[in-house]
Design a protein around this motif. Structure first.
Motif, PDB file in Angstrom:
ATOM      1  N   TRP A  23     -19.521  19.418 -21.441  1.00 29.59           N
ATOM      2  CA  TRP A  23     -20.954  19.090 -21.438  1.00 29.59           C
ATOM      3  C   TRP A  23     -21.327  18.897 -22.899  1.00 29.59           C
ATOM      4  O   TRP A  23     -21.331  19.835 -23.681  1.00 29.59           O
ATOM      5  CB  TRP A  23     -21.724  20.235 -20.833  1.00 29.59           C
ATOM      6  CG  TRP A  23     -23.196  20.052 -20.644  1.00 29.59           C
ATOM      7  CD1 TRP A  23     -24.036  19.213 -21.328  1.00 29.59           C
ATOM      8  CD2 TRP A  23     -24.005  20.746 -19.701  1.00 29.59           C
ATOM      9  NE1 TRP A  23     -25.313  19.335 -20.885  1.00 29.59           N
ATOM     10  CE2 TRP A  23     -25.326  20.287 -19.872  1.00 29.59           C
ATOM     11  CE3 TRP A  23     -23.757  21.720 -18.761  1.00 29.59           C
ATOM     12  CZ2 TRP A  23     -26.377  20.766 -19.113  1.00 29.59           C
ATOM     13  CZ3 TRP A  23     -24.815  22.187 -18.023  1.00 29.59           C
ATOM     14  CH2 TRP A  23     -26.107  21.709 -18.187  1.00 29.59           C
ATOM     15  N   TRP A  30     -22.666  18.265 -17.032  1.00 39.01           N
ATOM     16  CA  TRP A  30     -21.285  18.031 -17.436  1.00 39.01           C
ATOM     17  C   TRP A  30     -21.048  16.527 -17.397  1.00 39.01           C
ATOM     18  O   TRP A  30     -21.366  15.873 -16.408  1.00 39.01           O
ATOM     19  CB  TRP A  30     -20.331  18.761 -16.498  1.00 39.01           C
ATOM     20  CG  TRP A  30     -20.597  20.243 -16.495  1.00 39.01           C
ATOM     21  CD1 TRP A  30     -21.418  20.916 -15.643  1.00 39.01           C
ATOM     22  CD2 TRP A  30     -20.088  21.201 -17.414  1.00 39.01           C
ATOM     23  NE1 TRP A  30     -21.441  22.259 -15.973  1.00 39.01           N
ATOM     24  CE2 TRP A  30     -20.624  22.458 -17.056  1.00 39.01           C
ATOM     25  CE3 TRP A  30     -19.224  21.136 -18.496  1.00 39.01           C
ATOM     26  CZ2 TRP A  30     -20.334  23.620 -17.747  1.00 39.01           C
ATOM     27  CZ3 TRP A  30     -18.918  22.298 -19.183  1.00 39.01           C
ATOM     28  CH2 TRP A  30     -19.475  23.522 -18.805  1.00 39.01           C
ATOM     29  N   HIS A  62     -15.913  20.877 -30.717  1.00 39.88           N
ATOM     30  CA  HIS A  62     -16.775  21.952 -30.212  1.00 39.88           C
ATOM     31  C   HIS A  62     -18.221  21.816 -30.686  1.00 39.88           C
ATOM     32  O   HIS A  62     -19.141  22.214 -29.972  1.00 39.88           O
ATOM     33  CB  HIS A  62     -16.207  23.328 -30.575  1.00 39.88           C
ATOM     34  CG  HIS A  62     -15.263  23.842 -29.558  1.00 39.88           C
ATOM     35  ND1 HIS A  62     -13.923  23.515 -29.542  1.00 39.88           N
ATOM     36  CD2 HIS A  62     -15.458  24.650 -28.490  1.00 39.88           C
ATOM     37  CE1 HIS A  62     -13.345  24.098 -28.516  1.00 39.88           C
ATOM     38  NE2 HIS A  62     -14.245  24.798 -27.858  1.00 39.88           N
ATOM     39  N   LEU A  66     -22.407  21.585 -25.597  1.00 42.96           N
ATOM     40  CA  LEU A  66     -23.496  22.527 -25.330  1.00 42.96           C
ATOM     41  C   LEU A  66     -22.968  23.811 -24.695  1.00 42.96           C
ATOM     42  O   LEU A  66     -23.600  24.849 -24.780  1.00 42.96           O
ATOM     43  CB  LEU A  66     -24.534  21.898 -24.409  1.00 42.96           C
ATOM     44  CG  LEU A  66     -25.406  20.821 -25.049  1.00 42.96           C
ATOM     45  CD1 LEU A  66     -26.352  20.226 -24.017  1.00 42.96           C
ATOM     46  CD2 LEU A  66     -26.198  21.398 -26.208  1.00 42.96           C
ATOM     47  N   HIS A  67     -21.841  23.725 -24.007  1.00 40.12           N
ATOM     48  CA  HIS A  67     -21.215  24.864 -23.330  1.00 40.12           C
ATOM     49  C   HIS A  67     -19.723  24.824 -23.594  1.00 40.12           C
ATOM     50  O   HIS A  67     -19.169  23.781 -23.932  1.00 40.12           O
ATOM     51  CB  HIS A  67     -21.447  24.801 -21.811  1.00 40.12           C
ATOM     52  CG  HIS A  67     -22.885  24.875 -21.427  1.00 40.12           C
ATOM     53  ND1 HIS A  67     -23.574  26.060 -21.372  1.00 40.12           N
ATOM     54  CD2 HIS A  67     -23.762  23.917 -21.075  1.00 40.12           C
ATOM     55  CE1 HIS A  67     -24.820  25.821 -21.011  1.00 40.12           C
ATOM     56  NE2 HIS A  67     -24.964  24.525 -20.824  1.00 40.12           N
ATOM     57  N   GLU A  68     -19.063  25.952 -23.390  1.00 34.94           N
ATOM     58  CA  GLU A  68     -17.606  25.979 -23.477  1.00 34.94           C
ATOM     59  C   GLU A  68     -17.045  25.071 -22.377  1.00 34.94           C
ATOM     60  O   GLU A  68     -17.598  25.012 -21.276  1.00 34.94           O
ATOM     61  CB  GLU A  68     -17.082  27.404 -23.293  1.00 34.94           C
ATOM     62  CG  GLU A  68     -17.272  28.285 -24.511  1.00 34.94           C
ATOM     63  CD  GLU A  68     -16.497  27.759 -25.723  1.00 34.94           C
ATOM     64  OE1 GLU A  68     -15.295  27.466 -25.590  1.00 34.94           O
ATOM     65  OE2 GLU A  68     -17.110  27.660 -26.803  1.00 34.94           O
ATOM     66  N   ARG A  70     -14.738  23.709 -19.296  1.00 32.45           N
ATOM     67  CA  ARG A  70     -14.192  24.354 -18.101  1.00 32.45           C
ATOM     68  C   ARG A  70     -12.880  23.656 -17.744  1.00 32.45           C
ATOM     69  O   ARG A  70     -12.831  22.426 -17.672  1.00 32.45           O
ATOM     70  CB  ARG A  70     -15.159  24.248 -16.929  1.00 32.45           C
ATOM     71  CG  ARG A  70     -16.417  25.054 -17.118  1.00 32.45           C
ATOM     72  CD  ARG A  70     -17.271  25.004 -15.879  1.00 32.45           C
ATOM     73  NE  ARG A  70     -18.506  25.718 -16.089  1.00 32.45           N
ATOM     74  CZ  ARG A  70     -19.518  25.734 -15.244  1.00 32.45           C
ATOM     75  NH1 ARG A  70     -19.444  25.042 -14.119  1.00 32.45           N
ATOM     76  NH2 ARG A  70     -20.602  26.416 -15.513  1.00 32.45           N
TER      77      ARG A  70
END
Length: 76
Positions: A23, A30, A62, A66-68, A70
């Protein structure tokens, strides 16, 4: 489609693969997916066939996420 095809080809010759979903900034959900393949050394390497000019191993930085990410194992 490219992730699915590349994953199927690598799996058919014995490689373990995962899908990675990210994302990135500027999106409300995502928005990108690419493949991870396990090398004979046990290391996982990114393969993103949708990014022209990017060598094998390139991943979304990275600081753009916005998020790690998946990861999802792909079953044979």
């Amino acid at each position: 489609d490219m992730v699915t095809l590349l994953g199927a080809m690598l799996s058919s010759v014995g490689y373990k693969v995962r899908s990675r979903v990210v994302w990135t900034k500027g999106f409300s959900t995502w928005n990108h997916i690419y493949l991870l393949v396990q090398l004979p050394t046990g290391e996982w390497m990114a393969l993103d066939a949708t990014m022209p000019g990017k060598a094998a191993g390139w991943e979304v930085p990275h600081d753009m996420m916005l998020h790690e990410p998946r990861d999802f194992d792909v079953k044979e």
